[in-house]
Motif scaffolding. Structure first.
Motif, PDB file in Angstrom:
ATOM      1  N   VAL A  75       0.831  -1.202   0.000  1.00  0.00           N
ATOM      2  CA  VAL A  75       0.000   0.000   0.000  1.00  0.00           C
ATOM      3  C   VAL A  75       0.865   1.251   0.000  1.00  0.00           C
ATOM      4  N   HIS A  76       1.923   1.246   0.812  1.00  0.00           N
ATOM      5  CA  HIS A  76       2.818   2.397   0.923  1.00  0.00           C
ATOM      6  C   HIS A  76       4.266   1.908   0.947  1.00  0.00           C
ATOM      7  N   PRO A  77       5.208   2.749   0.546  1.00  0.00           N
ATOM      8  CA  PRO A  77       6.623   2.382   0.712  1.00  0.00           C
ATOM      9  C   PRO A  77       6.978   2.329   2.192  1.00  0.00           C
ATOM     10  N   PRO A  78       8.030   1.620   2.566  1.00  0.00           N
ATOM     11  CA  PRO A  78       8.319   1.410   3.988  1.00  0.00           C
ATOM     12  C   PRO A  78       8.539   2.703   4.766  1.00  0.00           C
ATOM     13  N   GLN A  79       9.105   3.712   4.119  1.00  0.00           N
ATOM     14  CA  GLN A  79       9.387   4.949   4.847  1.00  0.00           C
ATOM     15  C   GLN A  79       8.152   5.800   5.093  1.00  0.00           C
ATOM     16  N   TRP A  80       7.055   5.490   4.415  1.00  0.00           N
ATOM     17  CA  TRP A  80       5.843   6.315   4.520  1.00  0.00           C
ATOM     18  C   TRP A  80       5.332   6.390   5.957  1.00  0.00           C
ATOM     19  N   TYR A  81       5.408   5.277   6.677  1.00  0.00           N
ATOM     20  CA  TYR A  81       4.838   5.232   8.033  1.00  0.00           C
ATOM     21  C   TYR A  81       5.592   6.161   8.969  1.00  0.00           C
ATOM     22  N   GLY A  82       6.912   6.111   8.914  1.00  0.00           N
ATOM     23  CA  GLY A  82       7.691   7.021   9.742  1.00  0.00           C
ATOM     24  C   GLY A  82       7.507   8.469   9.345  1.00  0.00           C
ATOM     25  N   GLU A  83       7.450   8.723   8.042  1.00  0.00           N
ATOM     26  CA  GLU A  83       7.282  10.093   7.558  1.00  0.00           C
ATOM     27  C   GLU A  83       5.951  10.690   7.998  1.00  0.00           C
ATOM     28  N   ASN A  84       4.961   9.843   8.221  1.00  0.00           N
ATOM     29  CA  ASN A  84       3.643  10.317   8.636  1.00  0.00           C
ATOM     30  C   ASN A  84       3.369  10.078  10.114  1.00  0.00           C
ATOM     31  N   ASP A  85       4.452   9.782  10.862  1.00  0.00           N
ATOM     32  CA  ASP A  85       4.356   9.616  12.313  1.00  0.00           C
ATOM     33  C   ASP A  85       3.312   8.582  12.695  1.00  0.00           C
ATOM     34  N   ILE A  86       3.351   7.460  12.003  1.00  0.00           N
ATOM     35  CA  ILE A  86       2.442   6.350  12.299  1.00  0.00           C
ATOM     36  C   ILE A  86       3.261   5.215  12.880  1.00  0.00           C
ATOM     37  N   THR A  87       2.910   4.775  14.066  1.00  0.00           N
ATOM     38  CA  THR A  87       3.590   3.660  14.707  1.00  0.00           C
ATOM     39  C   THR A  87       3.057   2.364  14.109  1.00  0.00           C
ATOM     40  N   LEU A  88       3.898   1.653  13.402  1.00  0.00           N
ATOM     41  CA  LEU A  88       3.515   0.408  12.748  1.00  0.00           C
ATOM     42  C   LEU A  88       4.129  -0.761  13.508  1.00  0.00           C
ATOM     43  N   ARG A  89       3.293  -1.567  14.124  1.00  0.00           N
ATOM     44  CA  ARG A  89       3.762  -2.735  14.881  1.00  0.00           C
ATOM     45  C   ARG A  89       3.345  -3.986  14.137  1.00  0.00           C
ATOM     46  N   LEU A  90       4.336  -4.676  13.574  1.00  0.00           N
ATOM     47  CA  LEU A  90       4.090  -5.876  12.789  1.00  0.00           C
ATOM     48  C   LEU A  90       4.476  -7.113  13.587  1.00  0.00           C
ATOM     49  N   GLY A  91       3.952  -8.252  13.170  1.00  0.00           N
ATOM     50  CA  GLY A  91       4.227  -9.490  13.885  1.00  0.00           C
ATOM     51  C   GLY A  91       3.746  -9.441  15.318  1.00  0.00           C
ATOM     52  N   THR A  92       2.659  -8.693  15.555  1.00  0.00           N
ATOM     53  CA  THR A  92       2.188  -8.427  16.914  1.00  0.00           C
ATOM     54  C   THR A  92       0.684  -8.734  17.005  1.00  0.00           C
ATOM     55  N   PRO A  93       0.298  -9.974  17.265  1.00  0.00           N
ATOM     56  CA  PRO A  93      -1.125 -10.282  17.375  1.00  0.00           C
ATOM     57  C   PRO A  93      -1.768  -9.574  18.572  1.00  0.00           C
ATOM     58  N   VAL A  94      -2.966  -9.077  18.365  1.00  0.00           N
ATOM     59  CA  VAL A  94      -3.790  -8.566  19.455  1.00  0.00           C
ATOM     60  C   VAL A  94      -4.642  -9.717  19.963  1.00  0.00           C
ATOM     61  N   VAL A  95      -4.645  -9.920  21.283  1.00  0.00           N
ATOM     62  CA  VAL A  95      -5.357 -11.070  21.846  1.00  0.00           C
ATOM     63  C   VAL A  95      -6.614 -10.670  22.594  1.00  0.00           C
ATOM     64  N   ALA A  96      -6.782  -9.381  22.925  1.00  0.00           N
ATOM     65  CA  ALA A  96      -7.976  -8.977  23.663  1.00  0.00           C
ATOM     66  C   ALA A  96      -8.189  -7.478  23.523  1.00  0.00           C
ATOM     67  N   ILE A  97      -9.459  -7.098  23.606  1.00  0.00           N
ATOM     68  CA  ILE A  97      -9.861  -5.687  23.619  1.00  0.00           C
ATOM     69  C   ILE A  97     -10.660  -5.443  24.890  1.00  0.00           C
ATOM     70  N   ASP A  98     -10.348  -4.359  25.576  1.00  0.00           N
ATOM     71  CA  ASP A  98     -11.088  -3.971  26.779  1.00  0.00           C
ATOM     72  C   ASP A  98     -11.767  -2.626  26.501  1.00  0.00           C
ATOM     73  N   PRO A  99     -13.020  -2.642  26.031  1.00  0.00           N
ATOM     74  CA  PRO A  99     -13.685  -1.373  25.713  1.00  0.00           C
ATOM     75  C   PRO A  99     -13.830  -0.456  26.926  1.00  0.00           C
ATOM     76  N   ALA A 100     -14.057  -1.027  28.104  1.00  0.00           N
ATOM     77  CA  ALA A 100     -14.222  -0.193  29.296  1.00  0.00           C
ATOM     78  C   ALA A 100     -12.921   0.536  29.645  1.00  0.00           C
ATOM     79  N   GLY A 101     -11.805  -0.170  29.537  1.00  0.00           N
ATOM     80  CA  GLY A 101     -10.520   0.430  29.855  1.00  0.00           C
ATOM     81  C   GLY A 101      -9.850   1.102  28.676  1.00  0.00           C
ATOM     82  N   HIS A 102     -10.471   0.992  27.490  1.00  0.00           N
ATOM     83  CA  HIS A 102      -9.904   1.571  26.276  1.00  0.00           C
ATOM     84  C   HIS A 102      -8.472   1.081  26.043  1.00  0.00           C
ATOM     85  N   THR A 103      -8.303  -0.234  26.107  1.00  0.00           N
ATOM     86  CA  THR A 103      -6.992  -0.821  25.862  1.00  0.00           C
ATOM     87  C   THR A 103      -7.127  -2.067  24.991  1.00  0.00           C
ATOM     88  N   VAL A 104      -6.055  -2.366  24.261  1.00  0.00           N
ATOM     89  CA  VAL A 104      -5.931  -3.660  23.603  1.00  0.00           C
ATOM     90  C   VAL A 104      -4.716  -4.353  24.204  1.00  0.00           C
TER      91      VAL A 104
END
Length: 420
Positions: A75-104
């Motif tokens: 979708v974007h070149p690798p440098q695009w994420y840093g240039e747009n100040d987007i933290t990209l975390r790869l290889g990182t499965p999310v296992v739970a969402i806590d809507p009350a605490g606003h955390t994953v």
């Protein structure tokens, strides 16, 4: 691995970021849309794959055929994420969402706080529920590494069995034939794409693949995948016959990835249920793409669309909605496309199985250069142009207008679509 930095808990001591779960095409487009809309706060894009966000259509089309280079799928070149100040975390499965605490919660027990959360978790291939499915050489197509495994077995003379005559199965069959493989397609229905297109148009695709040397077998049931030493060697059918195969590609559909949402208590029904703003049953959680069963104001119902255009366009609405823009409503007419051999097609609209009363053709389907329209009470629900181009806009307008049209004029190539 990833681009940008992230500690164990994002947002502590500063404004919480917008978090996107699913570093997919939809996730990347959402991050892009947030920045384009002027969002200055943090954006954290989390994905379980190690690849940065890429597009999936090439995996069964150009990339599988070898005509699209790997760098073109991203979708974007690798440098695009840093240039747009987007933290990209790869290889990182999310296992739970806590809507009350606003955390994953992540697989490594780390937590990421969020102000708003967007789910672009996509879908997963349905597994074939028969003995022998776990053997080597039984392949599914969802990720880039899946496409590469399939590409490895597509060689001259290889015997490829494709289970399922949907879009993925047929596109893989076309790529396999282009590579010189011998292909057998096994389908439970009477025709390919029968549920999606109906008998009249489905026959076009059956004829197309037979003309290109594919052995199509309809009305069959798969009983077992046979093999030797843990490697597949064939497909045994319900009638006892066996189709020899050096590899088996399974394409029997996908299911929305809703496990996280369901465990978090969000409303789930054939996907994560959202309103027209793509907001879920929790006001700070949104969903887009394959996983979202969104209320569509044009059709007056919830629909879930498993195609590229949704992953491109829905995140733009979700981004604006998360930023508090009340006019952010997703009402685009669904669109998808396919390329098989020398046949290219585009489909605009939404025609449910059994939801239309006739199909009208403009042009002769036998020539594979035509437009098909699905109608109900004279209204155009959907149109598909096959090897006819630059007509999606007027077809889209016919669908959106909801007005009745004269079927004879619709079928007449001499009547411009824009005048109907």
């Amino acid at each position: 691995m990833g681009t940008g930095t992230a500690g164990t808990a994002e947002g502590g001591g500063r404004e919480r970021p917008i978090v996107i779960v699913g570093a997919s095409l939809g996730g990347a487009k959402a991050a892009e849309a947030l920045r384009a809309a002027g969002h200055q706060g943090g954006i954290v894009l989390i994905g379980e794959e190690h690849e940065r966000p890429y597009e999936r259509p090439p995996l069964s089309k150009g990339y599988l055929l070898g005509t699209t280079p790997r760098e073109k799928i991203y979708v974007h070149p690798p440098q695009w994420y840093g240039e747009n100040d987007i933290t990209l975390r790869l290889g990182t499965p999310v296992v739970a969402i806590d809507p009350a605490g606003h955390t994953v919660t992540l697989a490594d027990d780390g937590q990421v706080e969020y102000a708003k959360l967007l789910l672009t978790t996509g879908s997963v291939p349905r597994r074939l529920p028969v003995p022998g499915e776990e053997q080597d050489g039984v392949l599914y197509l969802r990720r880039v590494e899946d496409s590469e495994r399939i590409k490895e077995v597509l060689r001259p003379g290889a015997r490829i069995a494709v289970i399922g005559a949907g879009w993925i199965g047929l596109e893989v069959a076309a790529a396999a034939r282009a590579a010189g493989a011998e292909v057998t397609v096994l389908e439970a229905a009477e025709l390919p794409l029968l549920r999606v297109l109906g008998r009249e148009v489905a026959q076009v695709f059956a004829d197309l693949h037979r003309d290109h040397g594919v052995d199509l077998r309809f009305g069959v049931q798969v009983a077992e995948l046979t093999g030797t030493g843990g490697t597949v060697s064939g497909v045994r059918l319900g009638d006892g016959t066996t189709v020899a195969a050096d590899a088996v590609v399974v394409g029997i559909g996908i299911s929305p990835a809703t496990g996280l949402a369901e465990a978090a208590g969000l409303e789930v029904d054939n996907g994560v249920k959202t309103d027209q703003h793509l907001r879920t049953s929790d006001p700070d959680v949104y969903a887009a793409g394959d996983a979202a069963n969104a209320f569509h104001p044009l059709f007056g119902k919830h629909i879930r669309v498993e195609h590229w255009a949704n992953a491109v366009n829905q995140p733009q609405t979700a981004a604006r909605a998360m930023l508090g823009q009340p006019d952010a409503v997703y009402d685009r007419v669904p669109y998808f496309f396919s390329d098989q051999y020398d046949l290219g097609m585009e489909y605009v609209g939404y025609a449910e199985p059994g939801g239309y009363d006739r199909v009208v053709f403009r042009g002769d389907p036998a020539t594979r250069e035509f437009i098909a329209f699905w109608l109900a009470d004279g209204r155009v629900l959907a149109g598909m142009n096959v090897n006819v181009w630059d007509v999606t806009d007027p077809i889209r307008e016919l669908v959106r207008s909801g007005r009745a049209v004269d079927p004879k004029a619709l079928a007449d190539p001499g009547v411009p679509l824009g005048e109907l």
